[in-house]
Design a protein around this motif. Structure first.
Motif, PDB file in Angstrom:
ATOM      1  N   UNK A  86      27.268  45.925  44.175  1.00 19.82           N
ATOM      2  CA  UNK A  86      27.950  45.954  43.311  1.00 19.82           C
ATOM      3  C   UNK A  86      29.412  47.002  43.554  1.00 19.82           C
ATOM      4  N   UNK A  87      29.450  48.060  43.968  1.00 22.48           N
ATOM      5  CA  UNK A  87      30.710  48.519  44.634  1.00 22.48           C
ATOM      6  C   UNK A  87      31.353  47.977  45.348  1.00 22.48           C
ATOM      7  N   UNK A  88      30.485  46.955  46.841  1.00 19.30           N
ATOM      8  CA  UNK A  88      31.266  46.747  47.755  1.00 19.30           C
ATOM      9  C   UNK A  88      32.560  45.423  46.615  1.00 19.30           C
ATOM     10  N   UNK A  92      36.155  43.938  47.575  1.00 21.17           N
ATOM     11  CA  UNK A  92      36.016  42.429  47.601  1.00 21.17           C
ATOM     12  C   UNK A  92      36.539  41.686  46.990  1.00 21.17           C
ATOM     13  N   UNK A  93      36.775  42.168  46.228  1.00 17.45           N
ATOM     14  CA  UNK A  93      37.240  41.135  45.022  1.00 17.45           C
ATOM     15  C   UNK A  93      38.742  41.669  44.855  1.00 17.45           C
ATOM     16  N   UNK A  94      38.813  43.148  44.493  1.00 16.17           N
ATOM     17  CA  UNK A  94      40.148  43.691  45.083  1.00 16.17           C
ATOM     18  C   UNK A  94      41.346  43.538  45.976  1.00 16.17           C
ATOM     19  N   UNK A  95      40.538  43.506  47.324  1.00 18.27           N
ATOM     20  CA  UNK A  95      41.407  42.816  48.578  1.00 18.27           C
ATOM     21  C   UNK A  95      41.454  41.747  48.630  1.00 18.27           C
ATOM     22  N   UNK A 133      30.295  37.086  37.222  1.00 22.40           N
ATOM     23  CA  UNK A 133      30.887  35.571  36.575  1.00 22.40           C
ATOM     24  C   UNK A 133      32.708  35.838  37.790  1.00 22.40           C
ATOM     25  N   UNK A 134      32.721  37.028  37.707  1.00 14.18           N
ATOM     26  CA  UNK A 134      34.486  36.842  38.148  1.00 14.18           C
ATOM     27  C   UNK A 134      34.331  36.344  39.467  1.00 14.18           C
ATOM     28  N   UNK A 135      33.313  36.890  40.602  1.00 12.80           N
ATOM     29  CA  UNK A 135      32.828  36.047  41.783  1.00 12.80           C
ATOM     30  C   UNK A 135      33.271  35.021  41.399  1.00 12.80           C
ATOM     31  N   UNK A 136      32.031  34.098  40.861  1.00  9.44           N
ATOM     32  CA  UNK A 136      31.768  32.778  40.421  1.00  9.44           C
ATOM     33  C   UNK A 136      32.610  31.978  40.516  1.00  9.44           C
TER      34      UNK A 136
END
Ligand SMILES: Nc1nc2c(ncn2[C@@H]2O[C@H](COP(=O)(O)OP(=O)(O)OP(=O)(O)O)[C@@H](O)[C@H]2O)c(=O)[nH]1
Length: 495
Positions: A86-88, A92-95, A133-136
């Motif tokens: 979850x942390x990673x 990743x999303x922030x990058x 859901x954000x990744x999706x």
């Protein structure tokens, strides 16, 4: 009631409570592990039989305890792994560059919550589902949504519009073309852009096909006409030969009649006889001559008729050829390129200006037009000749193109005049670019008849303001050019 009985009662009530507790525990952990599920169902079966002894339950309890211990370790390990992932994922999303700032804020808040030590399974699960859901959303949203891709699509869209503006669709039913041009002025996603490209390709192919068919039709009718002229000619020749045969027969007949007449004259013994003989021969010669004359006349008429028909056919061919020639020269004009400088020509400018005007109306990005003119060009022509003048035009056209940006549109408007469209450009930037071009033209080392010459240009530029029409802006740029000429040439003015 005896104390033994009382003890028994307490004992069985304790076991009942214990079994109830185990049952409830069993249902709350059901599904976590097969092993626990099967042990708890055995305890449940025993409790339902009504004859449970604590001794029977003891080994079951201890094995359940062991399994639970093992499960606890497994769950802790899983939670720690999930925590790590979850942390990673949040990092990743922030990058990810495509994330909007609101989304980034959401991810930061999530990361903060995940950072908290000793999160339990139940606390971690909703956070994980939020991350998923954000990744999706990132994965399923169309590629075109990313800023970089959107810019790329915009550029492609712009180029397709430009291509459409440079292709000659004359004579083509233009409703679909207009619709396509209009569509390309609105923001499109990748799929829509691909569809538009396909449509543009279909239109271009259809245009090429129409053109080919019309050329083919012309060639066919030309060959048809030549064929019929050829046939008419050979028919006329045939008649002429036939007529010539008849004529030569008549000439022979005349010759023999004259011969006979001369024989009759020589053999005549008296005047009466001679008169009769001559009369008979002259009559038959007259008949032959009349026949010959009629034959000649008929042949002349036939020949005349043939010539008339050939002439009308030739006139048809001539007018068809003329029409096609005009069409070809129109085509050349509409080819949108100036043959001397290889820059787009005035027709191309009109098309492009219309397109940029529509874009300006849709997006309101700044737009400028400039008119540039070679100074004292007549002197070059008059002093060094027309060929030197042509060469100068070519070199200056090249330099203008090189000095301006890829996105600027420069054309030879006519004579020694060039017009430039600066899309998405403010007046200040257009002025800067024109100044650079002016300097570069001035520094071209022209050499005519051993003389080193420097040639300059003047230019006028204007930008589109609210409610401006293309012709008004063009007029202002043209007036600015005249101001530059009046102020001594070799400068750029704005209006
Ligand atoms: N060689 C050549 N000359 C051309 C061509 N088109 C126009 N010209 C010449 O360009 C010259 C334009 O002359 P003017 O309109 O008097 O302008 P100018 O001499 O440049 O003077 P200013 O514009 O006032 O600086 C004429 O001599 C035209 O014949 C061309 O295609 N080739």
């Amino acid at each position: 009631m005896s104390s033994n009985q009382l003890n028994d009662q307490h004992y069985s009530s304790d076991i009942k409570t214990l079994l109830e507790f185990i049952n409830r525990l069993g249902s709350s952990v059901h599904g976590f592990s097969h092993e626990i599920d099967s042990k708890i169902s055995r305890i449940k079966a025993l409790s339902e039989s009504g004859q449970v002894e604590i001794e029977q339950l003891k080994p079951l309890f201890s094995s359940v305890g062991l399994v639970l211990q093992k499960e606890k370790q497994r769950i802790e390990q899983t939670v720690s792994q999930a925590h790590h992932h979850a942390f990673q994922a949040t990092q990743g999303l922030l990058d990810c560059e495509q994330l909007s700032s609101a989304e980034k804020e959401q991810v930061r808040a999530l990361k903060h919550r995940i950072d908290a030590p000793l999160l339990s399974y139940t606390e971690l699960l909703p956070l994980l589902s939020e991350i998923i859901s954000l990744l999706q959303r990132r994965v399923t949203e169309p590629v075109a949504q990313s800023h970089a891709d959107a810019a790329h699509i915009n550029q492609l869209q712009y180029e397709v519009s430009n291509i459409l503006a440079t292709v000659d669709f004359r004579g083509h039913p233009s409703t679909s073309l207009q619709a396509l041009k209009q569509r390309l002025l609105t923001p499109l996603d990748l799929v829509q852009l691909l569809e538009s490209c396909m449509q543009a390709l279909r239109l271009v192919l259809q245009g090429v096909n129409d053109e080919r068919q019309s050329a083919q039709q012309f060639l066919l009718s030309l060959s048809d006409a030549l064929d019929s002229v050829g046939k008419a000619l050979s028919k006329a020749m045939h008649y002429h030969e036939q007529g010539a045969d008849a004529q030569s027969e008549l000439s022979k007949k005349l010759e023999s009649q004259l011969h006979a007449l001369s024989g009759a004259v020589q053999s005549a013994t008296n005047l009466q006889d001679l008169k009769q003989q001559v009369h008979a021969h002259v009559t038959s010669i007259g008949t032959t001559l009349t026949h010959k004359f009629k034959l000649e006349q008929a042949e002349r008429q036939r020949l005349h008729a043939q010539l008339l028909s050939m002439q009308s056919r030739l006139e048809d061919v001539e007018s068809e050829a003329l029409m096609y020639k005009r069409k070809l020269s129109e085509q050349k004009f509409k080819n949108l390129q100036d043959s001397l400088t290889r820059l787009p020509n005035r027709a191309a400018f009109e098309e492009r200006l219309q397109l940029e005007y529509q874009r300006w109306q849709s997006y309101a990005a700044p737009l400028c037009i400039a008119v540039a003119d070679i100074d004292n060009f007549k002197v070059i022509n008059d002093t060094y000749g027309h060929t030197a003048g042509d060469k100068t035009l070519q070199v200056i056209a090249n330099m203008l193109k090189k000095s301006l940006r890829e996105t600027d549109f420069v054309c030879r408007y006519g004579g020694e005049e060039f017009v430039i469209i600066f899309p998405q450009t403010t007046l200040d930037v257009a002025l800067e670019l024109l100044e650079k071009a002016r300097h570069r033209v001035k520094s071209i080392p022209f050499k005519f008849k051993q003389a080193n010459i420097s040639i300059t240009i003047s230019a006028g530029v204007s930008s589109f303001n609210t409610k401006d029409s293309p012709s008004r802006v063009f007029e202002r740029a043209d007036r600015a050019l005249y101001q530059a000429k009046d102020a001594g040439r070799d400068r750029v003015c704005q209006l």
